[in-house]
Design a protein around this motif. Sequence first.
Motif, PDB file in Angstrom:
ATOM      1  N   ALA A  23      44.421  41.902  50.156  1.00  0.00           N
ATOM      2  CA  ALA A  23      44.842  40.735  49.362  1.00  0.00           C
ATOM      3  C   ALA A  23      46.234  40.277  49.796  1.00  0.00           C
ATOM      4  O   ALA A  23      46.490  39.065  49.908  1.00  0.00           O
ATOM      5  N   MET A  37      38.168  36.887  46.382  1.00  0.00           N
ATOM      6  CA  MET A  37      37.734  38.266  46.193  1.00  0.00           C
ATOM      7  C   MET A  37      36.741  38.676  47.290  1.00  0.00           C
ATOM      8  O   MET A  37      36.795  39.788  47.804  1.00  0.00           O
ATOM      9  N   HIS A  48      31.206  42.498  48.239  1.00  0.00           N
ATOM     10  CA  HIS A  48      32.117  41.812  47.328  1.00  0.00           C
ATOM     11  C   HIS A  48      31.931  42.222  45.866  1.00  0.00           C
ATOM     12  O   HIS A  48      32.862  42.171  45.076  1.00  0.00           O
ATOM     13  N   ILE A  51      34.300  45.228  44.654  1.00  0.00           N
ATOM     14  CA  ILE A  51      35.723  45.050  44.382  1.00  0.00           C
ATOM     15  C   ILE A  51      36.008  45.086  42.882  1.00  0.00           C
ATOM     16  O   ILE A  51      37.066  45.536  42.444  1.00  0.00           O
ATOM     17  N   HIS A  52      35.027  44.673  42.090  1.00  0.00           N
ATOM     18  CA  HIS A  52      35.219  44.609  40.642  1.00  0.00           C
ATOM     19  C   HIS A  52      35.290  45.988  39.995  1.00  0.00           C
ATOM     20  O   HIS A  52      35.735  46.111  38.853  1.00  0.00           O
ATOM     21  N   LYS A  58      40.421  38.631  39.323  1.00  0.00           N
ATOM     22  CA  LYS A  58      41.333  38.259  40.403  1.00  0.00           C
ATOM     23  C   LYS A  58      42.783  38.452  39.952  1.00  0.00           C
ATOM     24  O   LYS A  58      43.636  38.873  40.727  1.00  0.00           O
ATOM     25  N   LEU A  61      43.947  41.902  40.525  1.00  0.00           N
ATOM     26  CA  LEU A  61      44.281  42.110  41.937  1.00  0.00           C
ATOM     27  C   LEU A  61      45.648  41.511  42.248  1.00  0.00           C
ATOM     28  O   LEU A  61      46.463  42.131  42.938  1.00  0.00           O
TER      29      LEU A  61
END
Length: 190
Positions: A23, A37, A48, A51-52, A58, A61
């Motif tokens: 990021a 993301m 993808h 990532i959660h 977001k 992050l």
Amino acid sequence: MTATRRGRPPAGPERRNALVQAAYRCLAEGGFERLRMRDVAAGVGIDHSSIHHHFPTKQDLVVAVVDYTTRQFWSTTPPDGGPVERLRHHLATLRQKIVDEPELHIVLRELDLRARRDPELLEIIAGREEGWRSSLRTLLTGAAAAGALAPGVDPATGAELVIATVKGASLASSRAGDVIELLDQLLIRA
């Protein structure tokens, strides 16, 4: 960092750190417009949706990137020495970071600009900067007590001047050294 056989970091703190780094790179290369993301996950080699597990939103992050970038400055003021020497060392270290790590300052300025439109992020960044602000006030108060602070400089205002100058100088990294040197001359008696 240990990698799994597929070339991606293992689950847990290593993967989370890799996602923050990805990021950070997205922000450095293309600003918030390129922070997606899906791209961050792809940069680490995970699906993808995975990532959660590490960052539900977001914004989570982004906060992790704020934490990562602000940690880069935790050791810029030496613990030993008088306030003037410590302040000068801090300014010299900041000047060098602007020159050596321009992407760090690009990300910080991106975060600052985003915070102007995002009250939650503004509060988070202000909280992280408070340590810097407090440290600068302490150094400037010590310099004033030692008779080394330029006449008429209030330590709280001086701290704000340092912060604003460093942020501005980071936007013009080719002149950062000159700008921060001038700041040193304005604040500290020779």
